[in-house]
Design a protein around this motif. Structure first.
Motif, PDB file in Angstrom:
ATOM      1  N   SER A  91       0.843  -1.199   0.000  1.00 52.42           N
ATOM      2  CA  SER A  91       0.000   0.000   0.000  1.00 52.42           C
ATOM      3  C   SER A  91       0.875   1.245   0.000  1.00 52.42           C
ATOM      4  O   SER A  91       1.910   1.287   0.667  1.00 52.42           O
ATOM      5  CB  SER A  91      -0.889  -0.010   1.252  1.00 52.42           C
ATOM      6  N   THR A  92       0.455   2.253  -0.763  1.00 53.86           N
ATOM      7  CA  THR A  92       1.225   3.503  -0.770  1.00 53.86           C
ATOM      8  C   THR A  92       1.124   4.208   0.563  1.00 53.86           C
ATOM      9  O   THR A  92       2.032   4.918   0.954  1.00 53.86           O
ATOM     10  CB  THR A  92       0.741   4.443  -1.888  1.00 53.86           C
ATOM     11  N   ALA A  93       0.033   4.002   1.286  1.00 55.90           N
ATOM     12  CA  ALA A  93      -0.109   4.621   2.608  1.00 55.90           C
ATOM     13  C   ALA A  93       0.910   4.056   3.575  1.00 55.90           C
ATOM     14  O   ALA A  93       1.415   4.756   4.448  1.00 55.90           O
ATOM     15  CB  ALA A  93      -1.527   4.425   3.140  1.00 55.90           C
ATOM     16  N   ALA A  94       1.234   2.773   3.419  1.00 51.61           N
ATOM     17  CA  ALA A  94       2.195   2.149   4.318  1.00 51.61           C
ATOM     18  C   ALA A  94       3.609   2.631   4.036  1.00 51.61           C
ATOM     19  O   ALA A  94       4.459   2.635   4.913  1.00 51.61           O
ATOM     20  CB  ALA A  94       2.122   0.639   4.193  1.00 51.61           C
ATOM     21  N   SER A  95       3.890   3.037   2.798  1.00 58.71           N
ATOM     22  CA  SER A  95       5.234   3.463   2.454  1.00 58.71           C
ATOM     23  C   SER A  95       5.520   4.919   2.812  1.00 58.71           C
ATOM     24  O   SER A  95       6.657   5.343   2.790  1.00 58.71           O
ATOM     25  CB  SER A  95       5.488   3.242   0.957  1.00 58.71           C
ATOM     26  N   VAL A  96       4.490   5.653   3.147  1.00 57.92           N
ATOM     27  CA  VAL A  96       4.684   7.049   3.516  1.00 57.92           C
ATOM     28  C   VAL A  96       5.039   7.100   4.996  1.00 57.92           C
ATOM     29  O   VAL A  96       4.278   6.651   5.840  1.00 57.92           O
ATOM     30  CB  VAL A  96       3.410   7.886   3.244  1.00 57.92           C
ATOM     31  N   SER A  97       6.215   7.610   5.288  1.00 55.88           N
ATOM     32  CA  SER A  97       6.627   7.683   6.687  1.00 55.88           C
ATOM     33  C   SER A  97       6.150   8.993   7.292  1.00 55.88           C
ATOM     34  O   SER A  97       6.029  10.003   6.603  1.00 55.88           O
ATOM     35  CB  SER A  97       8.145   7.560   6.793  1.00 55.88           C
ATOM     36  N   PRO A  98       5.896   8.976   8.605  1.00 56.69           N
ATOM     37  CA  PRO A  98       5.466  10.212   9.250  1.00 56.69           C
ATOM     38  C   PRO A  98       6.596  11.236   9.230  1.00 56.69           C
ATOM     39  O   PRO A  98       7.772  10.868   9.180  1.00 56.69           O
ATOM     40  CB  PRO A  98       5.141   9.789  10.687  1.00 56.69           C
ATOM     41  N   PRO A  99       6.256  12.518   9.236  1.00 48.63           N
ATOM     42  CA  PRO A  99       7.311  13.533   9.224  1.00 48.63           C
ATOM     43  C   PRO A  99       8.191  13.405  10.462  1.00 48.63           C
ATOM     44  O   PRO A  99       7.707  13.170  11.561  1.00 48.63           O
ATOM     45  CB  PRO A  99       6.544  14.860   9.223  1.00 48.63           C
ATOM     46  N   ARG A 100       9.481  13.533  10.247  1.00 48.66           N
ATOM     47  CA  ARG A 100      10.424  13.427  11.362  1.00 48.66           C
ATOM     48  C   ARG A 100      10.598  14.777  12.025  1.00 48.66           C
ATOM     49  O   ARG A 100      10.548  15.803  11.384  1.00 48.66           O
ATOM     50  CB  ARG A 100      11.774  12.932  10.863  1.00 48.66           C
ATOM     51  N   GLU A 101      10.826  14.716  13.332  1.00 44.96           N
ATOM     52  CA  GLU A 101      11.090  15.951  14.060  1.00 44.96           C
ATOM     53  C   GLU A 101      12.498  16.424  13.734  1.00 44.96           C
ATOM     54  O   GLU A 101      13.411  15.617  13.593  1.00 44.96           O
ATOM     55  CB  GLU A 101      10.965  15.725  15.566  1.00 44.96           C
ATOM     56  N   SER A 102      12.663  17.715  13.605  1.00 44.86           N
ATOM     57  CA  SER A 102      13.995  18.252  13.373  1.00 44.86           C
ATOM     58  C   SER A 102      14.784  18.197  14.677  1.00 44.86           C
ATOM     59  O   SER A 102      14.227  18.012  15.757  1.00 44.86           O
ATOM     60  CB  SER A 102      13.904  19.696  12.865  1.00 44.86           C
ATOM     61  N   ALA A 103      16.087  18.372  14.572  1.00 46.54           N
ATOM     62  CA  ALA A 103      16.939  18.352  15.770  1.00 46.54           C
ATOM     63  C   ALA A 103      16.529  19.445  16.751  1.00 46.54           C
ATOM     64  O   ALA A 103      16.545  19.241  17.957  1.00 46.54           O
ATOM     65  CB  ALA A 103      18.402  18.516  15.372  1.00 46.54           C
ATOM     66  N   SER A 104      16.123  20.620  16.236  1.00 45.94           N
ATOM     67  CA  SER A 104      15.739  21.706  17.139  1.00 45.94           C
ATOM     68  C   SER A 104      14.444  21.383  17.877  1.00 45.94           C
ATOM     69  O   SER A 104      14.254  21.809  19.005  1.00 45.94           O
ATOM     70  CB  SER A 104      15.601  23.028  16.380  1.00 45.94           C
ATOM     71  N   GLU A 105      13.551  20.596  17.245  1.00 51.46           N
ATOM     72  CA  GLU A 105      12.315  20.222  17.923  1.00 51.46           C
ATOM     73  C   GLU A 105      12.577  19.221  19.036  1.00 51.46           C
ATOM     74  O   GLU A 105      11.886  19.222  20.042  1.00 51.46           O
ATOM     75  CB  GLU A 105      11.311  19.649  16.923  1.00 51.46           C
ATOM     76  N   THR A 106      13.549  18.334  18.859  1.00 52.11           N
ATOM     77  CA  THR A 106      13.817  17.338  19.895  1.00 52.11           C
ATOM     78  C   THR A 106      14.606  17.926  21.059  1.00 52.11           C
ATOM     79  O   THR A 106      14.595  17.357  22.136  1.00 52.11           O
ATOM     80  CB  THR A 106      14.573  16.121  19.314  1.00 52.11           C
ATOM     81  N   GLU A 107      15.286  19.048  20.866  1.00 51.89           N
ATOM     82  CA  GLU A 107      16.032  19.650  21.977  1.00 51.89           C
ATOM     83  C   GLU A 107      15.124  20.482  22.873  1.00 51.89           C
ATOM     84  O   GLU A 107      15.536  20.881  23.953  1.00 51.89           O
ATOM     85  CB  GLU A 107      17.191  20.497  21.453  1.00 51.89           C
ATOM     86  N   VAL A 108      13.901  20.738  22.448  1.00 51.95           N
ATOM     87  CA  VAL A 108      12.912  21.456  23.254  1.00 51.95           C
ATOM     88  C   VAL A 108      11.819  20.456  23.590  1.00 51.95           C
ATOM     89  O   VAL A 108      11.285  19.791  22.707  1.00 51.95           O
ATOM     90  CB  VAL A 108      12.340  22.663  22.471  1.00 51.95           C
ATOM     91  N   SER A 109      11.492  20.345  24.877  1.00 51.23           N
ATOM     92  CA  SER A 109      10.531  19.332  25.300  1.00 51.23           C
ATOM     93  C   SER A 109       9.143  19.586  24.715  1.00 51.23           C
ATOM     94  O   SER A 109       8.791  20.715  24.356  1.00 51.23           O
ATOM     95  CB  SER A 109      10.440  19.301  26.829  1.00 51.23           C
ATOM     96  N   LEU A 110       8.370  18.517  24.650  1.00 49.16           N
ATOM     97  CA  LEU A 110       7.001  18.615  24.167  1.00 49.16           C
ATOM     98  C   LEU A 110       6.177  19.536  25.058  1.00 49.16           C
ATOM     99  O   LEU A 110       5.344  20.306  24.562  1.00 49.16           O
ATOM    100  CB  LEU A 110       6.369  17.224  24.081  1.00 49.16           C
ATOM    101  N   VAL A 111       6.425  19.484  26.350  1.00 55.75           N
ATOM    102  CA  VAL A 111       5.709  20.377  27.271  1.00 55.75           C
ATOM    103  C   VAL A 111       6.008  21.832  26.921  1.00 55.75           C
ATOM    104  O   VAL A 111       5.106  22.666  26.859  1.00 55.75           O
ATOM    105  CB  VAL A 111       6.081  20.072  28.739  1.00 55.75           C
ATOM    106  N   ARG A 112       7.280  22.146  26.667  1.00 56.73           N
ATOM    107  CA  ARG A 112       7.662  23.518  26.309  1.00 56.73           C
ATOM    108  C   ARG A 112       7.006  23.931  25.001  1.00 56.73           C
ATOM    109  O   ARG A 112       6.567  25.061  24.835  1.00 56.73           O
ATOM    110  CB  ARG A 112       9.180  23.636  26.235  1.00 56.73           C
ATOM    111  N   LEU A 113       6.929  23.003  24.032  1.00 53.03           N
ATOM    112  CA  LEU A 113       6.255  23.314  22.768  1.00 53.03           C
ATOM    113  C   LEU A 113       4.782  23.636  23.002  1.00 53.03           C
ATOM    114  O   LEU A 113       4.238  24.565  22.394  1.00 53.03           O
ATOM    115  CB  LEU A 113       6.395  22.153  21.778  1.00 53.03           C
ATOM    116  N   HIS A 114       4.136  22.901  23.910  1.00 49.28           N
ATOM    117  CA  HIS A 114       2.733  23.181  24.224  1.00 49.28           C
ATOM    118  C   HIS A 114       2.582  24.523  24.942  1.00 49.28           C
ATOM    119  O   HIS A 114       1.617  25.253  24.703  1.00 49.28           O
ATOM    120  CB  HIS A 114       2.123  22.060  25.047  1.00 49.28           C
TER     121      HIS A 114
END
Length: 148
Positions: free
Chosen positions: A3-26
């Motif tokens: 399936s083409t849906a299975a081959s589409v990977s979810p967008p990856r977080e950039s390095a700057s997004e992973t250095e800031v916590s999800l709580v801080r992003l919220h």
């Protein structure tokens, strides 16, 4: 057949997004939402119905901040310059206008409202802005080239 849906990977977080916590992003998103609601309630009625000869400089500037705050809901780190701008102008107003007026006792009629609203921003913005990210991405990182 895959399936083409299975081959589409979810967008990856950039390095700057992973250095800031999800709580801080919220927290950042909540701050942008506060700008959308607060500034919008103040400026949208003025933009939609104003006198033909109104100057409109301040409402237009604030409407620009309001419109850009919508982008901050989706891209909280990329729109950090908007929060830094909010902090900068409010701190400048507080130092150059608010505190001198308050200490002299010569208060314009709108002082109490202005001081409360602007003072809230001067206190809130430094708490929500991820200063480590700002330092790494706006101070330490090399700037763009000046020539070819």
């Amino acid at each position: 057949m895959a399936s083409t849906a299975a081959s589409v990977s979810p967008p990856r977080e950039s390095a700057s997004e992973t250095e800031v916590s999800l709580v801080r992003l919220h927290v950042l998103r909540a701050t942008y939402l506060l700008l959308v609601v607060g500034v919008g309630a103040m400026v949208v009625p003025e933009i939609l119905s104003h006198g033909l000869t109104s100057r409109g400089v301040i409402p237009s500037l604030l409407a620009g901040v309001w419109a850009l705050a919508f982008l901050g809901l989706r891209y909280p780190l990329e729109m950090l310059p908007l929060l830094i701008f909010e902090f900068a102008w409010k701190a400048i107003w507080m130092i150059a206008y608010g505190l001198p007026q308050w200490s002299s006792g010569q208060l314009p009629p709108t002082f109490a409202e202005d001081f409360l609203n602007i003072g809230f921003g001067v206190v809130l913005m430094p708490l929500v802005i991820p200063w480590g990210h700002v330092w790494r991405h706006y101070v330490k990182r090399p700037g763009a080239r000046w020539h070819a």
